[in-house]
Design a protein around this motif. Sequence first.
Motif, mmCIF file in Angstrom:
data_model
loop_
_atom_site.group_PDB
_atom_site.id
_atom_site.type_symbol
_atom_site.label_atom_id
_atom_site.label_comp_id
_atom_site.label_asym_id
_atom_site.label_seq_id
_atom_site.Cartn_x
_atom_site.Cartn_y
_atom_site.Cartn_z
ATOM 1 N N THR A 258 0.737 -1.114 0.060
ATOM 2 C CA THR A 258 -0.176 -0.035 0.120
ATOM 3 C C THR A 258 0.739 1.220 -0.006
ATOM 4 O OG1 THR A 258 -0.086 0.121 2.481
ATOM 5 C CG2 THR A 258 -1.644 -1.105 1.425
ATOM 6 N N LYS A 259 0.221 2.350 -0.273
ATOM 7 C CA LYS A 259 0.896 3.514 -0.058
ATOM 8 C C LYS A 259 1.661 3.901 0.975
ATOM 9 C CE LYS A 259 0.034 8.727 -1.000
ATOM 10 N NZ LYS A 259 -1.349 9.373 -1.286
ATOM 11 N N SER A 260 1.148 3.379 2.168
ATOM 12 C CA SER A 260 2.176 3.610 3.710
ATOM 13 C C SER A 260 3.108 2.718 3.870
ATOM 14 C CB SER A 260 0.974 3.492 4.698
ATOM 15 O OG SER A 260 0.627 2.217 5.013
ATOM 16 N N GLY A 261 3.096 1.518 2.649
ATOM 17 C CA GLY A 261 4.171 0.298 2.903
ATOM 18 C C GLY A 261 3.686 -0.846 3.725
ATOM 19 N N GLU A 262 2.519 -0.954 3.873
ATOM 20 C CA GLU A 262 1.789 -2.087 4.526
ATOM 21 C C GLU A 262 1.604 -3.148 3.348
ATOM 22 O OE1 GLU A 262 0.859 -3.132 7.455
ATOM 23 O OE2 GLU A 262 1.661 -1.103 8.454
ATOM 24 N N GLN A 263 1.877 -4.137 3.723
ATOM 25 C CA GLN A 263 1.744 -5.499 2.662
ATOM 26 C C GLN A 263 0.370 -6.486 2.928
ATOM 27 O OE1 GLN A 263 5.512 -7.574 2.186
ATOM 28 N NE2 GLN A 263 5.899 -6.469 0.536
ATOM 29 N N TYR A 264 -0.180 -6.586 2.037
ATOM 30 C CA TYR A 264 -1.562 -7.295 2.217
ATOM 31 C C TYR A 264 -1.631 -8.663 1.169
ATOM 32 C CZ TYR A 264 -3.320 -3.745 5.115
ATOM 33 O OH TYR A 264 -3.590 -3.141 6.119
ATOM 34 N N PRO A 265 -2.067 -9.935 1.474
ATOM 35 C CA PRO A 265 -1.590 -11.154 0.234
ATOM 36 C C PRO A 265 -2.751 -10.770 -0.661
ATOM 37 C CG PRO A 265 -2.869 -11.618 2.485
ATOM 38 C CD PRO A 265 -2.248 -10.276 2.840
ATOM 39 N N VAL A 266 -2.359 -11.154 -1.787
ATOM 40 C CA VAL A 266 -3.342 -11.213 -2.933
ATOM 41 C C VAL A 266 -4.066 -12.693 -3.158
ATOM 42 C CG1 VAL A 266 -3.308 -11.210 -5.659
ATOM 43 C CG2 VAL A 266 -1.836 -9.703 -4.409
ATOM 44 N N ASP A 267 -5.369 -12.647 -3.326
ATOM 45 C CA ASP A 267 -6.039 -13.826 -3.470
ATOM 46 C C ASP A 267 -6.080 -14.487 -4.858
ATOM 47 O OD1 ASP A 267 -7.360 -13.834 -0.543
ATOM 48 O OD2 ASP A 267 -8.236 -11.918 -1.263
ATOM 49 N N ASP A 268 -5.791 -13.369 -5.665
ATOM 50 C CA ASP A 268 -5.942 -14.046 -7.070
ATOM 51 C C ASP A 268 -5.488 -13.045 -7.854
ATOM 52 O OD1 ASP A 268 -6.199 -15.891 -9.285
ATOM 53 O OD2 ASP A 268 -8.260 -16.406 -8.870
ATOM 54 N N SER A 269 -4.760 -13.463 -9.255
ATOM 55 C CA SER A 269 -4.333 -12.505 -10.113
ATOM 56 C C SER A 269 -5.242 -12.426 -11.340
ATOM 57 C CB SER A 269 -2.901 -13.021 -10.570
ATOM 58 O OG SER A 269 -2.817 -13.894 -11.607
ATOM 59 N N LEU A 270 -4.919 -11.327 -11.905
ATOM 60 C CA LEU A 270 -5.598 -10.993 -13.139
ATOM 61 C C LEU A 270 -5.319 -11.806 -14.517
ATOM 62 C CD1 LEU A 270 -5.545 -6.971 -13.333
ATOM 63 C CD2 LEU A 270 -7.248 -8.497 -13.112
ATOM 64 N N LEU A 271 -4.330 -12.834 -14.264
ATOM 65 C CA LEU A 271 -4.043 -13.871 -15.185
ATOM 66 C C LEU A 271 -5.138 -14.739 -14.975
ATOM 67 C CD1 LEU A 271 -2.190 -14.885 -17.302
ATOM 68 C CD2 LEU A 271 -0.822 -15.992 -15.403
ATOM 69 N N THR A 272 -5.370 -15.301 -13.822
ATOM 70 C CA THR A 272 -6.335 -16.352 -13.392
ATOM 71 C C THR A 272 -7.658 -16.011 -13.094
ATOM 72 O OG1 THR A 272 -5.530 -16.550 -11.331
ATOM 73 C CG2 THR A 272 -4.445 -18.091 -13.176
ATOM 74 N N ALA A 273 -8.031 -14.966 -12.746
ATOM 75 C CA ALA A 273 -9.443 -14.455 -12.151
ATOM 76 C C ALA A 273 -10.168 -13.970 -13.116
ATOM 77 C CB ALA A 273 -9.285 -13.316 -11.008
ATOM 78 N N ALA A 274 -11.644 -14.165 -12.963
ATOM 79 C CA ALA A 274 -12.411 -13.638 -14.050
ATOM 80 C C ALA A 274 -13.384 -13.033 -13.357
ATOM 81 C CB ALA A 274 -12.797 -14.773 -15.003
ATOM 82 N N SER A 275 -14.046 -11.620 -13.928
ATOM 83 C CA SER A 275 -14.865 -10.998 -13.239
ATOM 84 C C SER A 275 -16.602 -11.625 -13.053
ATOM 85 C CB SER A 275 -15.292 -9.738 -13.749
ATOM 86 O OG SER A 275 -15.970 -9.819 -15.012
ATOM 87 N N VAL A 276 -16.575 -12.742 -13.966
ATOM 88 C CA VAL A 276 -17.821 -13.347 -13.947
ATOM 89 C C VAL A 276 -17.973 -14.398 -12.704
ATOM 90 C CG1 VAL A 276 -17.877 -13.668 -16.465
ATOM 91 C CG2 VAL A 276 -16.836 -15.303 -15.040
ATOM 92 N N VAL A 277 -17.284 -14.436 -11.704
ATOM 93 C CA VAL A 277 -17.321 -15.083 -10.580
ATOM 94 C C VAL A 277 -17.544 -14.223 -9.388
ATOM 95 C CG1 VAL A 277 -15.977 -17.267 -11.369
ATOM 96 C CG2 VAL A 277 -14.799 -15.359 -10.048
ATOM 97 N N PHE A 278 -17.620 -13.203 -9.663
ATOM 98 C CA PHE A 278 -17.789 -12.043 -8.610
ATOM 99 C C PHE A 278 -19.151 -11.611 -8.867
ATOM 100 C CE2 PHE A 278 -13.318 -12.561 -8.737
ATOM 101 C CZ PHE A 278 -12.734 -12.742 -7.462
#
Length: 423
Positions: A317-337
């Motif tokens: 993030t902008k302040s330097g905090e790190q958060y885990p990614v659940d999925d990437s744009l390579l494998t995720a699709a908006s149709v499941v959301f």
Amino acid sequence: GVQIVPEEDEHKFPFDLLDPTKMIPEELVPVEILGKMTLNRNPDNFFAETEQVAFHPGHVVPGIDFTNDPLLQGRLFSYTDTQLSRLGGPNFHEIPINRAIPEVTNNQRDGIHRMQIPKGKVSYHPNSMGQGCPFQAMIKEGGFASFEERIDSSKIRKRSKSFFDHFSQATLFYNSMTDHEKRHIQNAFSFELGKVQLVPIRQRMVDMLLEVDEDLAQKVADHLGLVPKKLPQPITGSIPADGNPDDHHSLKVKLPITEAPSVSMANKLPTNIKARRIAILTADGVDDDAFTKVKKQLCEMDAIVQIIAPRHGFVTTKSGEQYPVDDSLLTAASVVFDAVYVGGGESVNTLLEHAGALHFVAEAYKHCKPIGADENGAELFKKAIPHLKDAEDGVITNGDLDEFTGAIMLHRFWDREMNPLPA
């Protein structure tokens, strides 16, 4: 998982299925019918809990019996063969999803895929080796009792007149739909019939739709380049060898109601966002609010939130905090959301140059789903959706989370279908 809950206002069980012109007095309708089934969980394992379900019309609870409907009578025995072939053996009723909640004690033994291990030596009744056990349950103990019905008629091989009411229920269903649901039905017929290679078969199906609803038939016909025509009687060619064709004319019973709003899914909008799947689209440099405010509020409302980024791993993030990614744009699709929210900050510059991010947002919009962002994140909407208006239902560009969650409750914004994005 289902539970029966009382239904207060809906039209309960309006007419007799065997005689649609006759209403059923409410006091004669079983309480199970007067309620509604509420789905309260998803399967933990789709194959085990859905693919292996063995439905069978012959399995009834005490208090319900069978009508003389010939189609039902045929299925009462044929469904056993169906489940034998589907699930591979005679013990399909012992698969966890199909087994009875109370213990079943009968004389059925052995066979392929036997789950229980019964004791004793007998598999017949009556018997002396097992002292006659198991005994048949008496009616007062919950045993099955057939409904006593006085019958005084001739036994003939003939369908009842109600069997020739081919279209009244289909018309009632179509009339009960909202405009966008009717449009989906029209498009579904057009899509499927468009794959039929023989034009005469397409024509006959369009002509048959004319019996359901003229507008439905005309819309489908326009898509297929056809003109609907009234079918000659009898509509069905299923006539016995010695049958009189005049006795097989189709009829359309006038039902006591013209529409049933409870049938429409659009009339069953939820009052919360529980279990809705929401994607937060982000990248390195995202404002911390995307996690400390947006995700927190959505999770507190029992939504399922996933962080989607250009790559797996972590986002900073902008302040330097790190958060885990659940999925990437390579494998995720908006149709499941069910909805998409774009986090603001420097991450937007990365997403503006990422084709996958543009496609993710555009596809969600094309499927009429709610999309939200703050003023910074809304820049992604402008690039992904060229014809986007300044104020459009279901598109939140000011970061207002109450507006965003309110849009999620409305589920979809079907007016977008009238001016769709290119494929």
